[in-house]
Motif scaffolding. Structure first.
Motif, PDB file in Angstrom:
ATOM      1  N   ASN A 205     -28.251  25.481 113.700  1.00 21.82           N
ATOM      2  CA  ASN A 205     -29.514  26.224 113.763  1.00 21.82           C
ATOM      3  C   ASN A 205     -30.725  25.299 113.695  1.00 21.82           C
ATOM      4  OD1 ASN A 205     -27.942  28.633 113.675  1.00 21.82           O
ATOM      5  ND2 ASN A 205     -27.883  28.489 111.443  1.00 21.82           N
ATOM      6  N   TYR A 206     -30.626  24.144 114.323  1.00 23.78           N
ATOM      7  CA  TYR A 206     -31.648  23.108 114.201  1.00 23.78           C
ATOM      8  C   TYR A 206     -33.018  23.563 114.703  1.00 23.78           C
ATOM      9  CZ  TYR A 206     -34.200  18.767 115.028  1.00 23.78           C
ATOM     10  OH  TYR A 206     -35.168  17.791 115.039  1.00 23.78           O
ATOM     11  N   THR A 207     -33.081  24.041 115.939  1.00 19.84           N
ATOM     12  CA  THR A 207     -34.388  24.304 116.532  1.00 19.84           C
ATOM     13  C   THR A 207     -35.149  25.396 115.779  1.00 19.84           C
ATOM     14  OG1 THR A 207     -33.333  25.788 118.147  1.00 19.84           O
ATOM     15  CG2 THR A 207     -33.739  23.515 118.823  1.00 19.84           C
ATOM     16  N   GLY A 208     -34.459  26.429 115.360  1.00 20.85           N
ATOM     17  CA  GLY A 208     -35.127  27.501 114.631  1.00 20.85           C
ATOM     18  C   GLY A 208     -35.655  27.047 113.285  1.00 20.85           C
ATOM     19  N   ILE A 209     -34.855  26.284 112.558  1.00 18.06           N
ATOM     20  CA  ILE A 209     -35.253  25.843 111.221  1.00 18.06           C
ATOM     21  C   ILE A 209     -36.388  24.831 111.284  1.00 18.06           C
ATOM     22  CG2 ILE A 209     -34.476  24.521 109.197  1.00 18.06           C
ATOM     23  CD1 ILE A 209     -31.695  25.887 109.669  1.00 18.06           C
ATOM     24  N   VAL A 210     -36.258  23.843 112.160  1.00 20.79           N
ATOM     25  CA  VAL A 210     -37.304  22.822 112.259  1.00 20.79           C
ATOM     26  C   VAL A 210     -38.605  23.426 112.804  1.00 20.79           C
ATOM     27  CG1 VAL A 210     -37.972  20.673 113.417  1.00 20.79           C
ATOM     28  CG2 VAL A 210     -35.700  20.891 112.414  1.00 20.79           C
ATOM     29  N   SER A 211     -38.499  24.300 113.813  1.00 25.45           N
ATOM     30  CA  SER A 211     -39.701  24.960 114.350  1.00 25.45           C
ATOM     31  C   SER A 211     -40.397  25.779 113.271  1.00 25.45           C
ATOM     32  CB  SER A 211     -39.337  25.854 115.534  1.00 25.45           C
ATOM     33  OG  SER A 211     -38.831  25.094 116.602  1.00 25.45           O
ATOM     34  N   ARG A 212     -39.603  26.514 112.498  1.00 29.13           N
ATOM     35  CA  ARG A 212     -40.163  27.309 111.391  1.00 29.13           C
ATOM     36  C   ARG A 212     -40.908  26.427 110.405  1.00 29.13           C
ATOM     37  NH1 ARG A 212     -35.773  28.842 107.204  1.00 29.13           N
ATOM     38  NH2 ARG A 212     -36.277  26.698 106.593  1.00 29.13           N
ATOM     39  N   ASN A 213     -40.302  25.317 110.025  1.00 33.64           N
ATOM     40  CA  ASN A 213     -40.905  24.451 109.022  1.00 33.64           C
ATOM     41  C   ASN A 213     -42.159  23.744 109.533  1.00 33.64           C
ATOM     42  OD1 ASN A 213     -38.977  25.181 107.162  1.00 33.64           O
ATOM     43  ND2 ASN A 213     -37.691  23.391 107.497  1.00 33.64           N
ATOM     44  N   ILE A 214     -42.161  23.394 110.820  1.00 32.52           N
ATOM     45  CA  ILE A 214     -43.363  22.776 111.382  1.00 32.52           C
ATOM     46  C   ILE A 214     -44.513  23.783 111.392  1.00 32.52           C
ATOM     47  CG2 ILE A 214     -44.387  21.792 113.469  1.00 32.52           C
ATOM     48  CD1 ILE A 214     -41.703  20.483 114.070  1.00 32.52           C
ATOM     49  N   GLN A 215     -44.205  25.045 111.692  1.00 34.29           N
ATOM     50  CA  GLN A 215     -45.247  26.074 111.661  1.00 34.29           C
ATOM     51  C   GLN A 215     -45.827  26.214 110.259  1.00 34.29           C
ATOM     52  OE1 GLN A 215     -42.888  29.260 113.904  1.00 34.29           O
ATOM     53  NE2 GLN A 215     -44.963  29.658 114.607  1.00 34.29           N
ATOM     54  N   ILE A 216     -44.974  26.184 109.245  1.00 31.57           N
ATOM     55  CA  ILE A 216     -45.442  26.265 107.860  1.00 31.57           C
ATOM     56  C   ILE A 216     -46.309  25.059 107.528  1.00 31.57           C
ATOM     57  CG2 ILE A 216     -44.703  26.224 105.441  1.00 31.57           C
ATOM     58  CD1 ILE A 216     -42.162  27.737 106.358  1.00 31.57           C
ATOM     59  N   ALA A 217     -45.854  23.873 107.940  1.00 28.42           N
ATOM     60  CA  ALA A 217     -46.602  22.648 107.664  1.00 28.42           C
ATOM     61  C   ALA A 217     -47.970  22.660 108.333  1.00 28.42           C
ATOM     62  CB  ALA A 217     -45.796  21.436 108.136  1.00 28.42           C
ATOM     63  N   ALA A 218     -48.023  23.148 109.580  1.00 29.41           N
ATOM     64  CA  ALA A 218     -49.279  23.153 110.327  1.00 29.41           C
ATOM     65  C   ALA A 218     -50.309  24.094 109.701  1.00 29.41           C
ATOM     66  CB  ALA A 218     -49.019  23.545 111.776  1.00 29.41           C
ATOM     67  N   LYS A 219     -49.842  25.116 109.010  1.00 29.92           N
ATOM     68  CA  LYS A 219     -50.759  26.017 108.308  1.00 29.92           C
ATOM     69  C   LYS A 219     -51.253  25.405 107.006  1.00 29.92           C
ATOM     70  CE  LYS A 219     -48.714  30.294 110.151  1.00 29.92           C
ATOM     71  NZ  LYS A 219     -47.948  31.520 109.815  1.00 29.92           N
ATOM     72  N   ASP A 220     -50.470  24.479 106.473  1.00 31.10           N
ATOM     73  CA  ASP A 220     -50.775  23.898 105.162  1.00 31.10           C
ATOM     74  C   ASP A 220     -51.599  22.625 105.249  1.00 31.10           C
ATOM     75  OD1 ASP A 220     -50.554  23.557 102.311  1.00 31.10           O
ATOM     76  OD2 ASP A 220     -48.987  22.065 102.674  1.00 31.10           O
ATOM     77  N   SER A 221     -51.383  21.830 106.302  1.00 27.76           N
ATOM     78  CA  SER A 221     -52.015  20.515 106.334  1.00 27.76           C
ATOM     79  C   SER A 221     -52.070  19.963 107.749  1.00 27.76           C
ATOM     80  CB  SER A 221     -51.248  19.560 105.409  1.00 27.76           C
ATOM     81  OG  SER A 221     -52.037  18.456 105.060  1.00 27.76           O
ATOM     82  N   GLU A 222     -52.359  18.669 107.851  1.00 27.34           N
ATOM     83  CA  GLU A 222     -52.446  18.004 109.147  1.00 27.34           C
ATOM     84  C   GLU A 222     -51.078  17.416 109.516  1.00 27.34           C
ATOM     85  OE1 GLU A 222     -57.173  17.069 108.459  1.00 27.34           O
ATOM     86  OE2 GLU A 222     -55.710  15.502 108.021  1.00 27.34           O
ATOM     87  N   VAL A 223     -50.794  17.340 110.840  1.00 25.21           N
ATOM     88  CA  VAL A 223     -49.414  17.096 111.272  1.00 25.21           C
ATOM     89  C   VAL A 223     -49.319  16.057 112.385  1.00 25.21           C
ATOM     90  CG1 VAL A 223     -47.366  18.171 112.307  1.00 25.21           C
ATOM     91  CG2 VAL A 223     -48.716  19.446 110.635  1.00 25.21           C
TER      92      VAL A 223
END
Length: 300
Positions: A205-223
């Motif tokens: 489930n790589y793409t779903g998990i990593v995509s989800r986490n990047i979305q969370i990170a982008a809302k929290d900080s700079e990426v």
């Protein structure tokens, strides 16, 4: 055209002393996060593998990391990201993935801790590097060391920006523990499909998990999203990854396109990646990133 200031206005404000790094602004929440993170070690679910081992009792799961900080290397780094160097890069042993082509297999797949330090000691070392613009937690993967990294930050005196450089195969609880603490997230986005991820990194489930986490990170900080271009994986991985970034973030994140792939570790057992990347392959992906109007830099 790369526009660094567009992506990292807050980071530069920290460097100018106009604002505090996030871990300093949220110092009050650090103690609570440390308690939560330390409790997870009794039934470790920091990554999505959810091994459930009791690391406080010395048990080790998939990452092979136990109950202490396992530091492989720490040094002042210089790389393609000239706006964050010199940075103090802390490389941790162990990893949540098993990429057959791992470019740092001596760290990521190391079964024996190289150097065990206290959180206070490592914080003092970081504090002493007064010329560094940032501290970058790298690996292997820093995720298994998350409880200890939070303790390190709790001991830091310097107002230094913090980078989290990770495979991003993190559980939601881990993402929540990092929320409000990290100034720049630097996730790997390796694959454009789950089949390649499973075959080459032993991950589900790589793409779903990593995509989800990047979305969370982008809302929290700079990426900064890092993508290693691999031979024969332009259509199945590189282009879908860039498509995803373009659709979700446009030019609001920085993409680091990396060309240093070599068939390290076990890659010789996989014919599709058993060679170096050709210049024309990397050029094709660069042109694709330009077509998608992404904010990107190049390098190793």
């Amino acid at each position: 055209m790369t526009d660094i200031l567009r992506v990292f206005p807050r980071y530069f404000s920290v460097l100018k002393g106009e604002v505090k790094p996030k871990f300093k602004l949220n110092k009050a929440s650090l103690e609570e996060k440390i308690e939560r993170a330390s409790a997870i070690l009794e039934n470790c679910n920091l990554c999505e593998r959810a091994c459930g081992v009791n690391r406080k009792e010395g048990e080790t799961g998939y990452c092979h990391i136990g109950d202490k900080i396992s530091v492989g290397v720490h040094y002042i780094g210089n790389n393609d990201l000239d706006f964050i160097v010199p940075s103090y890069d802390v490389f941790f042993s162990g990893c949540t993935l098993k990429c057959v082509f791992c470019q740092n297999s001596d760290l990521s797949q190391n079964l024996n801790p190289r150097l065990s330090l206290s959180e206070q000691h490592l914080a003092k070392v970081i504090d002493s590097r007064s010329t560094c613009k940032s501290v970058d937690f790298v690996g292997g993967d820093p995720l298994p060391q998350l409880p200890f990294i939070l303790k390190i930050l709790n001991h830091l005196n310097r107002d230094i920006p913090v980078m989290w450089n990770s495979s991003f195969y993190m559980a939601l609880e881990s993402m929540d523990l990092l929320k409000g603490i990290i100034d720049i997230y630097s996730p790997d986005f390796k694959y454009g499909n789950d089949g390649c991820a499973k075959r080459l990194s032993d991950v589900k489930n790589y793409t779903g998990i990593v995509s989800r986490n990047i979305q969370i990170a982008a809302k929290d900080s700079e990426v900064i999203i890092r993508h290693l271009v691999m031979p024969n994986h332009l259509e199945c991985c590189s282009k879908p990854v860039l498509d995803c970034i373009s659709e979700k973030y446009g030019d609001k994140v920085l993409v680091h396109l990396m060309d240093q792939y070599t068939p390290n570790w076990r890659a010789k057992q996989y014919p599709d990646i058993n060679r170096t990347l050709r210049k024309k392959e990397f050029t094709e992906i660069v042109h694709y990133a330009e077509k998608k109007r992404l904010n990107f830099i190049l390098g190793g």
